[in-house]
Design a protein around this motif. Structure first.
Motif, PDB file in Angstrom:
ATOM      1  N   LEU A  37      -0.573   2.016  -9.182  1.00 50.79           N
ATOM      2  CA  LEU A  37      -0.461   2.293 -10.816  1.00 50.79           C
ATOM      3  C   LEU A  37       1.204   2.431 -11.114  1.00 50.79           C
ATOM      4  N   GLY A  38       1.695   2.960 -10.212  1.00 51.40           N
ATOM      5  CA  GLY A  38       3.284   3.180 -11.002  1.00 51.40           C
ATOM      6  C   GLY A  38       4.253   4.034  -9.840  1.00 51.40           C
ATOM      7  N   PHE A  39       5.456   3.919  -9.842  1.00 52.87           N
ATOM      8  CA  PHE A  39       6.238   4.679  -8.845  1.00 52.87           C
ATOM      9  C   PHE A  39       7.696   4.843  -9.521  1.00 52.87           C
ATOM     10  N   ASN A  40       8.521   5.699  -9.178  1.00 54.47           N
ATOM     11  CA  ASN A  40       9.801   5.719  -9.439  1.00 54.47           C
ATOM     12  C   ASN A  40      10.629   5.343  -8.036  1.00 54.47           C
ATOM     13  N   ARG A  41      11.729   5.542  -8.114  1.00 56.75           N
ATOM     14  CA  ARG A  41      12.471   4.855  -7.004  1.00 56.75           C
ATOM     15  C   ARG A  41      12.369   5.579  -5.570  1.00 56.75           C
TER      16      ARG A  41
END
Lengths: 380, 380
Positions: B317-321
């Motif tokens: 659904l989502g992620f950062n670096r």
């Protein structure tokens, strides 16, 4: 007492229907008018603009003596099955004649009928509408085709009556509206099509409506919630989004492969009209698609519809004193079950499909359609 | 990189969840936090107050590095299956540890586990909730019972992890809210239960909410449409009114005979709460009834849920670096399918149940939940 029968939808009752009722009495000299009327879901696969009780009330006020409901498993069917259901009920109620409106009352149905194959299954074999198949055969053998919907329906009454051994005399009368699908109300006319009447009602154009409907109809249209497909679209959409495709496949009148097309098109459709437009192809008429949509909405399977069609009944919606006397006269010999009130057993069994159809209608209309309802009685 | 896993619902994300995230990093020293979060339908059989994308966004803002969806066929299940789905995903993603909130983090799960029968089917034989059966056995053999829902859930994580050969180290932390079901927000407290937060949000009591949720949560609650069961009640009602009882019988988590009771009570229920109240008996908890209602609404059958549970996946659904780097590190050895975007094939097959669940949610929320959606990426 002698009775004349009428098969109707009254969506809603307008001056053309009044004329039909008057002519039925006048041309047959019958003592009693028996009206079979579709319930809340109609032959073209759509919800009635007013519920069955309101429409039955209008029929009583218009002079009908006894009103019975055409069960949903006949009311939402192609012409030949719609006709079969209505003719069975009127015949069961001992009607001496059946009066119906036609575009061409001069047509010789006896002659047309001899041209048709004896096998009643003959028209179930192709992937085309019944009307198209029917007309192809008629055209080939007689040179005549029944292009007008009421001529076609009349011929279906004729065939259904013939199949029952001709219990009733059929009396076609000339319809007072040129085109069934005419969508506007003509100035200075006393008659308009149902389509034009519904359109004016939804637009609130009471001035245009007043000359073409009885005052009681006008009042009901002004005061009741008017139902249309758009009201049920969220439920249809939900149903097509969640039902397994094998389940949708079982919906009544579904065509092979159409279930995939419907489930696909519902993903992006923004309204019921948009949905129909997306699903429409040369293979399916809009009416067919509306009927399939009705079956999907009501979760009516082919199997249960066919099973129910073999168990027709007489469900009384209303009567006046004359209708009451007539019912009393015929009920001891009635060859079909007579239902006046619905109990739990009927809700779960005998009247299950009508109950379900009414319950869905009630989601919008919010008026109980079956439970706690008893026939309208006008004994004035 | 080493990762710590969390299994969450974030309905919606509040300060207790922030504390959980902070503790997860602090207590494990992990480089990356992997959050498995229920989608639009939750473990207690209800729609999420905010959709999964909004909640994933809040999780990213709260410091989660990678967010994956717990599929609906695990998310709406009793604790042991909910736990199984989440633990499988975290284990597949190579998490070194699993940090969870508990009422009694001091409980010795190793000791409790030895008291349980080896046969995993042992708890499927009775007509009682899993939790009740479970506790009966525990009580009889160890004298301990897990009466608190997060203790219970934690023990289910323990068992699921054990079943997979203990790939993860389990780290219970003390919850910062005394009672999971506490319904009011206490003055001068930084923590409140999810129930209290949702109640305040629905009442628009922003002053009470501000101290107990991150600012981003407050903004979302103030600006988004807040979903609740009442929104879906018309569809559930429609479904129970139209579906054949044999079909309702197949709904996931249905109990023998409950389908008749539900179909009967829906006739007169005036709201979802009224419906639950009418259906409720000693045999069924409210949560069980809500889960069955969710299955009925989504038309999830036991058969398809069980089949789907055997085919778990990692839906991002989502992620950062950091989450992106971690995903890159583990994806070549991932033992479960990895889905980032949904195509037609996935919509009809692999992700069918999540797609359906999202599509029903979308009927109210009106935001596409799967089609045209791709993971949220925070590369700041």
């Amino acid at each position: 007492m002698q009775a004349v029968g009428l098969i109707t939808e009254y969506n809603p009752l307008h001056n053309g229907h009044l004329y039909h009722l008057q002519q039925a009495k006048q041309q047959t000299g019958a003592d009693c008018t028996v009206v079979v009327m579709s319930g809340n879901w109609l032959q073209r696969g759509e919800p009635a603009i007013l519920d069955k009780w309101t429409r039955a009330e209008l029929a009583l006020q218009a002079g009908a003596d006894l009103i019975v409901e055409l069960p949903v498993f006949f009311a939402t069917q192609p012409a030949h099955l719609f006709a079969q259901g209505g003719v069975e009920i009127l015949s069961a109620l001992g009607c001496e004649s059946l009066v119906f409106g036609a575009e061409h009352p001069e047509l010789d149905f006896d002659q047309l009928a001899t041209a048709l194959p004896d096998d009643p299954q003959a028209f179930h074999q192709y992937n085309a509408t019944f009307a198209t198949q029917f007309n192809t055969v008629l055209q080939q053998t007689t040179g005549v085709s029944l292009t007008k919907s009421n001529d076609m329906l009349g011929f279906c009454y004729y065939l259904a009556n013939q199949r029952l051994g001709q219990p009733m005399r059929l009396v076609p009368i000339k319809r007072q509206v040129a085109d069934h699908n005419q969508t506007t109300i003509k100035d200075a006319s006393l008659f308009a099509s149902g389509t034009a009447v519904r359109q004016a009602a939804r637009a609130g154009d009471w001035a245009a409506l007043a000359p073409v409907v009885p005052a009681a109809t006008l009042t009901q249209l002004q005061t009741q919630r008017l139902q249309q497909w758009a009201d049920f679209w969220p439920y249809l959409q939900y149903q097509l989004l969640t039902a397994d495709v094998t389940q949708t496949h079982q919906d009544d009148q579904m065509a092979e492969g159409l279930e995939y097309r419907m489930k696909e098109m519902v993903q992006n459709a923004t309204s019921f009209e948009d949905f129909l437009h997306l699903v429409k192809s040369k293979r399916y008429t809009y009416t067919r698609l509306q009927r399939v949509a009705t079956a999907a909405l009501l979760q009516l399977t082919t199997a249960e519809v066919q099973q129910a069609q073999a168990h027709n009944y007489v469900r009384v919606l209303g009567f006046n004193r004359r209708g009451q006397q007539y019912l009393h006269q015929v009920k001891k010999d009635l060859p079909l079950p007579l239902y006046t009130k619905i109990n739990k057993d009927l809700r779960l069994h005998g009247l299950e499909l009508d109950y379900r159809a009414g319950r869905v209608y009630q989601l919008i209309n919010e008026q109980p359609q079956d439970l706690y309802r008893k026939p309208l009685i006008h004994l004035a």
